[in-house]
Write a protein that holds these residues in place. Structure first.
Motif, PDB file in Angstrom:
ATOM      1  N   ALA A 100       0.827  -1.207   0.000  1.00 41.78           N
ATOM      2  CA  ALA A 100       0.000   0.000   0.000  1.00 41.78           C
ATOM      3  C   ALA A 100       0.863   1.259   0.000  1.00 41.78           C
ATOM      4  N   GLN A 101       1.952   1.234   0.761  1.00 40.16           N
ATOM      5  CA  GLN A 101       2.851   2.389   0.797  1.00 40.16           C
ATOM      6  C   GLN A 101       3.531   2.593  -0.558  1.00 40.16           C
ATOM      7  N   GLU A 102       3.927   1.499  -1.185  1.00 41.79           N
ATOM      8  CA  GLU A 102       4.544   1.607  -2.507  1.00 41.79           C
ATOM      9  C   GLU A 102       3.554   2.182  -3.517  1.00 41.79           C
ATOM     10  N   HIS A 103       2.309   1.740  -3.445  1.00 40.90           N
ATOM     11  CA  HIS A 103       1.274   2.265  -4.340  1.00 40.90           C
ATOM     12  C   HIS A 103       1.079   3.762  -4.114  1.00 40.90           C
ATOM     13  N   ALA A 104       1.098   4.184  -2.845  1.00 43.85           N
ATOM     14  CA  ALA A 104       0.911   5.604  -2.528  1.00 43.85           C
ATOM     15  C   ALA A 104       2.051   6.450  -3.090  1.00 43.85           C
ATOM     16  N   LEU A 105       3.269   5.920  -3.055  1.00 48.05           N
ATOM     17  CA  LEU A 105       4.413   6.652  -3.600  1.00 48.05           C
ATOM     18  C   LEU A 105       4.276   6.830  -5.110  1.00 48.05           C
ATOM     19  N   HIS A 106       3.884   5.769  -5.796  1.00 48.58           N
ATOM     20  CA  HIS A 106       3.671   5.876  -7.243  1.00 48.58           C
ATOM     21  C   HIS A 106       2.539   6.853  -7.545  1.00 48.58           C
ATOM     22  N   ALA A 107       1.481   6.786  -6.746  1.00 45.74           N
ATOM     23  CA  ALA A 107       0.335   7.666  -6.973  1.00 45.74           C
ATOM     24  C   ALA A 107       0.705   9.129  -6.776  1.00 45.74           C
ATOM     25  N   GLN A 108       1.638   9.399  -5.867  1.00 48.29           N
ATOM     26  CA  GLN A 108       2.054  10.779  -5.625  1.00 48.29           C
ATOM     27  C   GLN A 108       2.885  11.328  -6.772  1.00 48.29           C
ATOM     28  N   GLY A 109       3.530  10.443  -7.525  1.00 55.00           N
ATOM     29  CA  GLY A 109       4.317  10.913  -8.655  1.00 55.00           C
ATOM     30  C   GLY A 109       5.749  10.434  -8.711  1.00 55.00           C
ATOM     31  N   PHE A 110       6.149   9.548  -7.791  1.00 57.97           N
ATOM     32  CA  PHE A 110       7.502   9.007  -7.867  1.00 57.97           C
ATOM     33  C   PHE A 110       7.617   8.110  -9.096  1.00 57.97           C
ATOM     34  N   ALA A 111       8.674   8.330  -9.874  1.00 60.01           N
ATOM     35  CA  ALA A 111       8.855   7.578 -11.116  1.00 60.01           C
ATOM     36  C   ALA A 111       9.206   6.124 -10.851  1.00 60.01           C
ATOM     37  N   ARG A 112       9.939   5.873  -9.779  1.00 65.92           N
ATOM     38  CA  ARG A 112      10.318   4.522  -9.385  1.00 65.92           C
ATOM     39  C   ARG A 112      10.376   4.462  -7.865  1.00 65.92           C
ATOM     40  N   VAL A 113      10.200   3.253  -7.338  1.00 69.71           N
ATOM     41  CA  VAL A 113      10.339   3.005  -5.905  1.00 69.71           C
ATOM     42  C   VAL A 113      11.307   1.841  -5.739  1.00 69.71           C
ATOM     43  N   LEU A 114      12.384   2.062  -4.997  1.00 72.01           N
ATOM     44  CA  LEU A 114      13.414   1.043  -4.811  1.00 72.01           C
ATOM     45  C   LEU A 114      13.446   0.586  -3.358  1.00 72.01           C
ATOM     46  N   ARG A 115      13.562  -0.716  -3.181  1.00 67.41           N
ATOM     47  CA  ARG A 115      13.669  -1.290  -1.840  1.00 67.41           C
ATOM     48  C   ARG A 115      15.136  -1.517  -1.494  1.00 67.41           C
ATOM     49  N   LYS A 116      15.507  -1.136  -0.285  1.00 67.24           N
ATOM     50  CA  LYS A 116      16.865  -1.369   0.200  1.00 67.24           C
ATOM     51  C   LYS A 116      16.894  -2.647   1.037  1.00 67.24           C
ATOM     52  N   PRO A 117      17.991  -3.425   0.946  1.00 68.63           N
ATOM     53  CA  PRO A 117      19.170  -3.183   0.103  1.00 68.63           C
ATOM     54  C   PRO A 117      18.878  -3.495  -1.360  1.00 68.63           C
ATOM     55  N   MET A 118      19.646  -2.867  -2.240  1.00 64.13           N
ATOM     56  CA  MET A 118      19.461  -3.060  -3.678  1.00 64.13           C
ATOM     57  C   MET A 118      20.808  -3.337  -4.320  1.00 64.13           C
ATOM     58  N   GLN A 119      20.778  -3.856  -5.526  1.00 72.55           N
ATOM     59  CA  GLN A 119      21.990  -4.083  -6.302  1.00 72.55           C
ATOM     60  C   GLN A 119      22.239  -2.884  -7.219  1.00 72.55           C
ATOM     61  N   VAL A 120      23.488  -2.717  -7.632  1.00 69.14           N
ATOM     62  CA  VAL A 120      23.810  -1.639  -8.570  1.00 69.14           C
ATOM     63  C   VAL A 120      22.981  -1.783  -9.841  1.00 69.14           C
ATOM     64  N   GLN A 121      22.745  -3.018 -10.264  1.00 64.01           N
ATOM     65  CA  GLN A 121      21.961  -3.243 -11.483  1.00 64.01           C
ATOM     66  C   GLN A 121      20.530  -2.744 -11.318  1.00 64.01           C
ATOM     67  N   ASP A 122      19.956  -2.893 -10.110  1.00 65.26           N
ATOM     68  CA  ASP A 122      18.605  -2.380  -9.863  1.00 65.26           C
ATOM     69  C   ASP A 122      18.580  -0.862 -10.021  1.00 65.26           C
ATOM     70  N   LEU A 123      19.604  -0.216  -9.467  1.00 66.99           N
ATOM     71  CA  LEU A 123      19.698   1.237  -9.560  1.00 66.99           C
ATOM     72  C   LEU A 123      19.896   1.669 -11.005  1.00 66.99           C
ATOM     73  N   GLU A 124      20.756   0.954 -11.720  1.00 69.63           N
ATOM     74  CA  GLU A 124      21.020   1.267 -13.129  1.00 69.63           C
ATOM     75  C   GLU A 124      19.749   1.189 -13.965  1.00 69.63           C
ATOM     76  N   GLN A 125      18.976   0.146 -13.760  1.00 75.41           N
ATOM     77  CA  GLN A 125      17.748  -0.027 -14.535  1.00 75.41           C
ATOM     78  C   GLN A 125      16.749   1.085 -14.240  1.00 75.41           C
ATOM     79  N   ALA A 126      16.646   1.476 -12.970  1.00 76.05           N
ATOM     80  CA  ALA A 126      15.731   2.560 -12.608  1.00 76.05           C
ATOM     81  C   ALA A 126      16.183   3.881 -13.218  1.00 76.05           C
ATOM     82  N   LEU A 127      17.479   4.154 -13.138  1.00 76.63           N
ATOM     83  CA  LEU A 127      18.013   5.397 -13.702  1.00 76.63           C
ATOM     84  C   LEU A 127      17.808   5.451 -15.209  1.00 76.63           C
TER      85      LEU A 127
END
Length: 243
Positions: A100-127
């Motif tokens: 629900a929190q992730e949905h709220a972030l997307h609804a507010q306008g965040f282009a991506r939501v990342l969960r920590k810890p993450m891999q560099v590849q996850d960050l690269e794909q989002a960027l």
């Protein structure tokens, strides 16, 4: 175009707001390794103050910052068009997040939501996804500023198109010669700077800094191919329109 004086190729700058020291160090180093400049802080109110006066290319905001979290920062920026970073794409990050929190972030306008810890590849794909939508393949204003006038720009873009056509046919072979590939990418960034090809320039820088173990799966190779193909197509369309 290797004999021209190199124009400065702008590096995208990320405002990183993260209060956990380990996460902040990881994210800052990962962003720099991907060819981005980083302006880091550990407080939400400080992040908002910086975003108020400077236009960043991307905001990477932790959801639970001291002073003001990611949602508060983005909400304040969205409500005030006079702030320098109003409308800048944002990515939220959090170690704990319900669906629900992730949905709220997307609804507010965040282009991506990342969960920590993450891999560099996850960050690269989002960027890649976010920055691709934030900048045109050919920036007319930046190109005119770098080249000086429209006639010079058209001549440079003709040479640039030829350069990209050649690189497109040689790219797979260059992946087996990392030293030569880095040299070609360095020269290509100069051309990108003159011709307003900012997304391709960023892809060049990320690929040049990469240690490529498997070109078939490396996201930086994939991103570069996409930028190269897209920029070349945009140049071809301009050539056809001006014929």
């Amino acid at each position: 175009m290797s004999d021209v004086v190199e124009a400065p190729a702008a590096r995208a700058c990320v405002l990183l707001a993260e209060d956990d020291p380990v996460s902040a160090l990881f994210l800052a180093e990962a962003l720099r390794s991907l060819g981005l400049d980083v302006d880091a802080c550990d407080d939400g109110l400080l992040a908002l103050a910086r975003a108020r006066v400077r236009r960043y290319d991307l905001l990477l905001l932790d959801c639970r910052l001291p002073g003001l979290g990611a949602q508060g920062i983005l909400g304040t920026l969205a409500a005030d068009a006079t702030m320098a970073s109003h409308g800048v794409p944002a990515i939220a990050s959090s170690a704990e997040m319900t669906a629900a929190q992730e949905h709220a972030l997307h609804a507010q306008g965040f282009a991506r939501v990342l969960r920590k810890p993450m891999q560099v590849q996850d960050l690269e794909q989002a960027l890649t996804a976010v920055l691709a939508g934030a900048a045109p393949l050919l920036d007319e204003a930046a190109a005119l500023e770098a080249s000086g006038d429209a006639r010079t720009l058209e001549a440079l873009r003709g040479l640039f198109q030829t350069e990209l056509e050649t690189l497109s046919t040689q790219f797979d072979t260059l992946l087996d010669d990392h030293a030569e590939l880095r040299e070609r990418l360095h020269r290509l960034r100069a051309s990108c700077g003159f011709c307003g090809a900012t997304p391709l320039s960023h892809a060049c820088e990320r690929l040049a800094s990469a240690d490529i173990a498997d070109a078939a799966t490396d996201p930086r190779v994939k991103t570069f191919r996409e930028r190269l193909t897209g920029t070349l197509q945009a140049l071809r369309e301009r050539t056809a329109a001006n014929a």
